[in-house]
Design an enzyme around this catalytic site. Structure first.
Site, PDB file in Angstrom:
ATOM      1  N   GLU A   1      45.672  -9.268   9.941  1.00  0.00           N
ATOM      2  CA  GLU A   1      45.496 -10.007  11.230  1.00  0.00           C
ATOM      3  C   GLU A   1      47.290 -10.745  11.405  1.00  0.00           C
ATOM      4  OE1 GLU A   1      45.821 -11.122  14.722  1.00  0.00           O
ATOM      5  OE2 GLU A   1      44.063 -10.131  14.243  1.00  0.00           O
TER       6      GLU A   1
ATOM      7  N   ASP B   1      51.886  -8.254   9.801  1.00  0.00           N
ATOM      8  CA  ASP B   1      51.922  -7.058  10.828  1.00  0.00           C
ATOM      9  C   ASP B   1      51.104  -5.836   9.921  1.00  0.00           C
ATOM     10  OD1 ASP B   1      52.652  -4.477  12.056  1.00  0.00           O
ATOM     11  OD2 ASP B   1      53.970  -5.801  13.110  1.00  0.00           O
ATOM     12  N   MET B   2      50.170  -5.195  10.439  1.00  0.00           N
ATOM     13  CA  MET B   2      49.723  -3.842   9.807  1.00  0.00           C
ATOM     14  C   MET B   2      50.622  -3.006   9.308  1.00  0.00           C
ATOM     15  SD  MET B   2      47.327  -2.060  12.761  1.00  0.00           S
ATOM     16  CE  MET B   2      46.747  -3.708  13.637  1.00  0.00           C
TER      17      MET B   2
ATOM     18  N   GLU C   1      40.028  -2.246  16.304  1.00  0.00           N
ATOM     19  CA  GLU C   1      39.558  -2.163  17.846  1.00  0.00           C
ATOM     20  C   GLU C   1      40.842  -2.578  18.533  1.00  0.00           C
ATOM     21  OE1 GLU C   1      39.329  -2.406  21.052  1.00  0.00           O
ATOM     22  OE2 GLU C   1      38.605  -4.537  20.750  1.00  0.00           O
TER      23      GLU C   1
ATOM     24  N   GLU D   1      47.312  -0.033  24.702  1.00  0.00           N
ATOM     25  CA  GLU D   1      47.455  -1.246  23.825  1.00  0.00           C
ATOM     26  C   GLU D   1      47.954  -0.942  22.588  1.00  0.00           C
ATOM     27  OE1 GLU D   1      44.215  -4.036  23.977  1.00  0.00           O
ATOM     28  OE2 GLU D   1      44.190  -4.128  26.141  1.00  0.00           O
TER      29      GLU D   1
END
Length: 280
Positions: free
Chosen positions: A29, A57-58, A73, A82
């Site tokens: 996250e 950041d993923m 999600e 998004e």
């Protein structure tokens, strides 16, 4: 990934307890406020000692181990609006060969819409930019002129795993759609929905959807998307509406363009993302 304040993490831990399977979970996250909440849950809630909080950041994190399952999600009201494709493309580096993603796919849907109320609310801004912007709305006083059709489709994970392979993925899309309209009326724009497969192992499938023919019972987390036209168009009874939709992606942003071609052509809305885009 995109763990927020941890509802999907908690669901993962409940599934682990119910199935008797131990898990090692990484909650990725980048929102610092949400990270504080995640760390607080790790310190105070039972079972959360199996969770490692990853602030960042993923798309940039380097995972210490490869995962069996990637849970996210990131869906918007139109499915991909998004940045779910871009985020999950970067995150799928964490997966083992044969690893799975939840969700596994999502499809945007669109239908012609007659709604003078929504159109006039956009008109009140008195500028072009607002007619080239998409709006999440709880639709009232509107008439979908026919059944929606699928527009853009994304599936996860892909076979790309290296940075170079992931960088070569093109998430741009174009759809040219034709709608038969049984009952005529004034066309003010389009209404967008999505349908997503969360899991499908061949024997059981789980879906969530806002598309009317498959809408999930009790769905309230997502409202439809209103895509306005600059100028309303009269569609005759038994007429046809044809339109083109583009999803464009560059290194730093994603934007949508759309144009009516029948019953009369319109300008391309939002060319090059001049009025509305989503930053990467």
């Amino acid at each position: 990934v995109g763990a927020g304040r941890g509802p999907l993490v908690a669901a993962t831990l409940r599934a682990s307890a119910a199935s008797g399977r131990r898990v090692r979970a990484f909650a990725v996250e980048k929102n610092p406020n949400a990270v504080v909440t995640l760390r607080g849950r790790c310190a105070t809630e039972a079972g959360w000692d199996a969770v490692t909080v990853v602030p960042g950041d993923m798309r940039e994190w380097e995972a210490p181990v490869l995962a069996d399952l990637l849970v996210s999600e990131l869906l918007g009201s139109w499915g991909d609006n998004e940045l779910s494709p871009e985020c999950l493309d970067g995150a799928q580096r964490y997966l083992k060969p044969g690893g799975a993603s939840i969700p596994t796919d999502y499809t945007s849907y669109v239908a012609p819409l007659s709604s003078s109320r929504l159109w006039n609310e956009v008109k009140h801004f008195k500028d072009l930019a607002h007619f080239e912007t998409q709006y999440v709305v709880k639709v009232h006083n509107a008439y979908p002129m026919c059944a929606p059709q699928p527009c853009f489709v994304f599936t996860h994970p892909s076979d790309a795993r290296t940075v170079a392979e992931i960088g070569a993925i093109d998430n741009s899309r174009v759809a040219q759609l034709s709608f038969d309209v049984p009952l005529g009326g004034e066309l003010h724009g389009f209404i967008g929905y999505f349908h997503s497969t969360l899991w499908d192992d061949g024997s059981e499938a789980v879906h969530i959807s806002t598309e009317p023919s498959t809408e999930s019972v009790g769905m309230f987390s997502w409202f439809p998307l209103f895509i306005p036209l600059r100028t309303p168009v009269l569609v005759p009874e038994g007429g046809r509406v044809e339109a083109a939709f583009w999803r464009n992606a560059s290194r730093h942003r994603v934007w949508y363009e759309w144009a009516l071609t029948e019953p009369q052509p319109s300008p391309i809305h939002n060319p090059n993302g001049r009025s509305y885009h989503i930053g990467l």
